[in-house]
Enzyme design. Structure first.
Site, PDB file in Angstrom:
ATOM      1  N   HIS A  40       0.872  -1.363  -0.069  1.00 30.34           N
ATOM      2  CA  HIS A  40       0.105  -0.024  -0.194  1.00 30.34           C
ATOM      3  C   HIS A  40       0.949   1.234  -0.108  1.00 30.34           C
ATOM      4  O   HIS A  40       0.516   2.277   0.758  1.00 30.34           O
ATOM      5  CB  HIS A  40      -1.119   0.132   1.113  1.00 30.34           C
ATOM      6  CG  HIS A  40      -0.825  -0.133   2.610  1.00 30.34           C
ATOM      7  ND1 HIS A  40       0.516   0.358   3.277  1.00 30.34           N
ATOM      8  CD2 HIS A  40      -1.316  -0.919   3.406  1.00 30.34           C
ATOM      9  CE1 HIS A  40       0.220   0.251   4.446  1.00 30.34           C
ATOM     10  NE2 HIS A  40      -0.626  -0.566   4.537  1.00 30.34           N
ATOM     11  N   HIS A  83      -5.098  -8.172  14.933  1.00 30.77           N
ATOM     12  CA  HIS A  83      -5.344  -7.204  14.254  1.00 30.77           C
ATOM     13  C   HIS A  83      -6.125  -7.557  13.025  1.00 30.77           C
ATOM     14  O   HIS A  83      -5.838  -8.357  12.350  1.00 30.77           O
ATOM     15  CB  HIS A  83      -3.729  -6.655  13.855  1.00 30.77           C
ATOM     16  CG  HIS A  83      -3.543  -5.660  12.825  1.00 30.77           C
ATOM     17  ND1 HIS A  83      -4.472  -4.562  12.719  1.00 30.77           N
ATOM     18  CD2 HIS A  83      -2.632  -5.347  11.851  1.00 30.77           C
ATOM     19  CE1 HIS A  83      -3.963  -3.780  11.823  1.00 30.77           C
ATOM     20  NE2 HIS A  83      -2.814  -4.064  11.527  1.00 30.77           N
ATOM     21  N   GLU A  91      -6.166  -5.838  10.160  1.00 28.51           N
ATOM     22  CA  GLU A  91      -5.860  -5.351   8.596  1.00 28.51           C
ATOM     23  C   GLU A  91      -5.735  -6.565   7.783  1.00 28.51           C
ATOM     24  O   GLU A  91      -5.150  -7.675   8.160  1.00 28.51           O
ATOM     25  CB  GLU A  91      -4.583  -4.608   8.695  1.00 28.51           C
ATOM     26  CG  GLU A  91      -4.294  -3.887   7.478  1.00 28.51           C
ATOM     27  CD  GLU A  91      -3.344  -2.681   7.406  1.00 28.51           C
ATOM     28  OE1 GLU A  91      -2.822  -2.511   8.422  1.00 28.51           O
ATOM     29  OE2 GLU A  91      -2.844  -2.230   6.297  1.00 28.51           O
ATOM     30  N   ASP A 129      -3.940  -7.946   5.763  1.00 31.29           N
ATOM     31  CA  ASP A 129      -2.671  -8.626   5.280  1.00 31.29           C
ATOM     32  C   ASP A 129      -2.537  -9.853   6.674  1.00 31.29           C
ATOM     33  O   ASP A 129      -1.886 -10.807   6.366  1.00 31.29           O
ATOM     34  CB  ASP A 129      -1.330  -7.870   5.315  1.00 31.29           C
ATOM     35  CG  ASP A 129      -1.108  -6.965   6.632  1.00 31.29           C
ATOM     36  OD1 ASP A 129      -2.096  -6.511   7.119  1.00 31.29           O
ATOM     37  OD2 ASP A 129      -0.065  -6.791   6.886  1.00 31.29           O
ATOM     38  N   HIS A 168      -1.045  -0.414  15.185  1.00 26.00           N
ATOM     39  CA  HIS A 168      -1.158   0.926  14.535  1.00 26.00           C
ATOM     40  C   HIS A 168      -2.522   1.301  14.036  1.00 26.00           C
ATOM     41  O   HIS A 168      -2.832   2.133  13.304  1.00 26.00           O
ATOM     42  CB  HIS A 168      -0.261   1.182  13.284  1.00 26.00           C
ATOM     43  CG  HIS A 168      -0.599   0.163  12.051  1.00 26.00           C
ATOM     44  ND1 HIS A 168      -0.821   0.918  10.969  1.00 26.00           N
ATOM     45  CD2 HIS A 168      -0.919  -0.956  11.987  1.00 26.00           C
ATOM     46  CE1 HIS A 168      -0.936  -0.029   9.921  1.00 26.00           C
ATOM     47  NE2 HIS A 168      -1.037  -1.083  10.657  1.00 26.00           N
ATOM     48  N   ASP A 212       1.715  -6.027  14.345  1.00 25.02           N
ATOM     49  CA  ASP A 212       2.532  -5.427  13.339  1.00 25.02           C
ATOM     50  C   ASP A 212       3.852  -4.907  14.067  1.00 25.02           C
ATOM     51  O   ASP A 212       5.024  -4.531  13.596  1.00 25.02           O
ATOM     52  CB  ASP A 212       1.824  -4.194  12.783  1.00 25.02           C
ATOM     53  CG  ASP A 212       1.107  -4.636  11.809  1.00 25.02           C
ATOM     54  OD1 ASP A 212       1.288  -5.751  10.894  1.00 25.02           O
ATOM     55  OD2 ASP A 212       0.282  -3.955  11.329  1.00 25.02           O
ATOM     56  N   TYR A 249      10.507   0.196   8.542  1.00 25.46           N
ATOM     57  CA  TYR A 249       9.032  -0.058   9.195  1.00 25.46           C
ATOM     58  C   TYR A 249       8.433   0.991  10.018  1.00 25.46           C
ATOM     59  O   TYR A 249       7.213   1.288   9.896  1.00 25.46           O
ATOM     60  CB  TYR A 249       9.055  -1.345   9.609  1.00 25.46           C
ATOM     61  CG  TYR A 249       7.823  -2.130  10.006  1.00 25.46           C
ATOM     62  CD1 TYR A 249       7.263  -3.065   8.960  1.00 25.46           C
ATOM     63  CD2 TYR A 249       6.973  -1.939  11.031  1.00 25.46           C
ATOM     64  CE1 TYR A 249       6.119  -3.631   9.323  1.00 25.46           C
ATOM     65  CE2 TYR A 249       5.809  -2.732  11.185  1.00 25.46           C
ATOM     66  CZ  TYR A 249       5.325  -3.317  10.365  1.00 25.46           C
ATOM     67  OH  TYR A 249       4.156  -4.114  10.555  1.00 25.46           O
ATOM     68  N   HIS A 275       5.415  -9.617  10.758  1.00 24.14           N
ATOM     69  CA  HIS A 275       6.209  -9.527   9.678  1.00 24.14           C
ATOM     70  C   HIS A 275       7.790  -9.537   9.835  1.00 24.14           C
ATOM     71  O   HIS A 275       8.069  -8.874  10.872  1.00 24.14           O
ATOM     72  CB  HIS A 275       5.898  -8.067   9.036  1.00 24.14           C
ATOM     73  CG  HIS A 275       4.741  -7.664   8.750  1.00 24.14           C
ATOM     74  ND1 HIS A 275       4.074  -8.344   7.517  1.00 24.14           N
ATOM     75  CD2 HIS A 275       3.687  -6.982   9.097  1.00 24.14           C
ATOM     76  CE1 HIS A 275       2.964  -7.775   7.269  1.00 24.14           C
ATOM     77  NE2 HIS A 275       2.639  -6.760   8.262  1.00 24.14           N
TER      78      HIS A 275
END
Ligand code: FEO
Length: 396
Positions: free
Chosen positions: A24, A78, A80, A82, A145, A164, A191, A224
């Site tokens: 993104h 989370h 999100e 991904d 986040h 994250d 990051y 990640h």
């Protein structure tokens, strides 16, 4: 990559996205990973899932260790995509009735992503869940986040599943920090600069709380990149440092150019800054990705912006970068502007306005050059750079 036992009865079962280059708008030059974890106790727990396009590979990974139907609980740290994109498929495999533990905001946000009736169990900050001989503690990390973000802590083993936070967009053969050493730190810094910088105040608070609660970490497992096992305190210390936004004796000259005039100015300004023993680098916006520039901006004291005037305005790439940088609310910076022009010459005024809007200390009204800079103008740019350099030395 193959699933791996990272601690006794704890497996990493996520996937590697070797080919992603644009996450993104963040350049992922070396790809990334979507990590997920399986814990075996009296209950079998899966922490997080992966991006939708990897859901089959993810289920294959799990199946190498256990029949997915035997998983008792799913934890969603989370929302999100991904980490949740593969959830619908995973839930249909493990069973729709299985409890999914998530934060309160997670329980609100998951149904806004998936119009399905799942067995969601919102948990409070500090709530514990016994899974047999071991206990999971949930730590709300709102806005780290996303509003729904939380950590899961495996108490007896002192393993933090940090979603994250503490992650890096890095795909490699290494699983742990000890295998890659300091080479991982630029990825962790990038990051932080491009995902977490805006939330620096919340991170400082979180780190204080962790200290107050006396939480210890044998391992930090982000969603990640590599797992922090050899020296988890290294990334905790780095987060403390980056969150304080204490800049270094360094300037970044961010610019774009049409016929090289603004570029000649950028190079002369950079030389002037360096002349004062301050680290500096010109970064052309159509050469460097915005996320790589943001990484350098994060710890620079000086952010110098240069743009030619195009149609009475800024060159479009400056608009893109300023919009991006502004969103992170970088602090403790000085700024200055420069640019070439043909006949109207608004760019410097417009850049100054943007620098002031970001609360950067404007140290000079800026420098303009009509058409092509000659000897004198190049010398003036060099002096402008020296002035910036001296100011940085004074303030750092
Ligand atoms: Fe890796 Fe906020 O998702």
């Amino acid at each position: 990559m193959q699933p791996a036992e990272i601690a006794k009865d704890v497996y990493e079962v996520g996937v590697t996205d070797w080919n992603i280059r644009d996450f993104h708008g963040y350049s992922t030059h070396l790809g990334t990973t979507y990590n997920a974890f399986l814990i075996f106790d009296e209950k079998i727990v899966l922490i997080d899932t992966v991006k939708k396009e990897f859901e089959n590979q993810f289920l294959d990974n799990i199946s190498k260790i256990i029949d997915p139907k035997k998983i008792d609980f799913l934890i969603s740290n989370h929302t999100e995509m991904d980490h949740s994109g593969g959830m619908a498929r995973v839930i249909s495999e493990i069973g729709k009735e299985k409890p999914i533990f998530c934060s309160n905001m997670g329980a609100k946000n998951l149904p806004l992503h998936f119009s399905q009736k799942w067995n969601l169990h919102p948990v409070k900050n500090g709530e514990e869940l016994s899974i047999g001989k071991r206990t999971l503690t949930f730590l709300e990390t709102r806005m780290l986040h996303w509003p729904d973000s939380m950590f899961t802590y495996l108490k007896e083993d002192k393993i933090l599943f940090s979603s994250d936070a503490f992650g890096q967009h890095y795909a490699g053969h290494e699983k742990f920090d000890g295998q890659i050493g300091d080479a991982i730190m630029p990825h962790a810094k990038k990051y932080f600069a491009n995902i977490l910088l805006l939330y620096s105040p919340q991170i400082l608070k979180l780190l204080e709380n962790v200290k107050k609660l006396g939480l210890e970490f044998n391992m930090i497992c982000p969603d990640h990149g590599i797992i922090w096992k050899n020296n988890p305190s290294k990334i905790i210390e780095a987060y403390g440092r980056w969150s304080k936004q204490i800049p270094e004796k360094k300037a970044i000259v961010v610019y774009d150019t049409m016929w090289h005039s603004t570029e000649i100015m950028a190079n002369a300004i950079t030389s002037g800054i360096v002349e004062e023993n301050v680290a500096a680098r010109p970064m052309k916006l159509r050469t460097y990705d915005r996320s790589d520039i943001m990484t350098e901006v994060m710890d620079a004291k000086g952010v110098i912006l240069g743009s030619p005037t195009l149609n009475n305005g800024l060159f479009p790439t400056l608009g893109d970068f300023i919009t991006y940088m502004k969103g992170f609310k970088p602090r403790n910076k000085i700024g200055a502007a420069f640019g070439s022009y043909g006949w109207s010459g608004e760019s410097v005024k417009l850049l100054n306005k943007e620098l002031e809007a970001m609360k950067f200390e404007l140290i000079d009204p800026g420098i303009k050059c009509q058409y092509v800079p000659g000897k004198e103008q190049i010398a003036a740019c060099f002096e402008f750079g020296r002035k910036i350099g001296r100011k940085i030395c004074e303030l750092t």
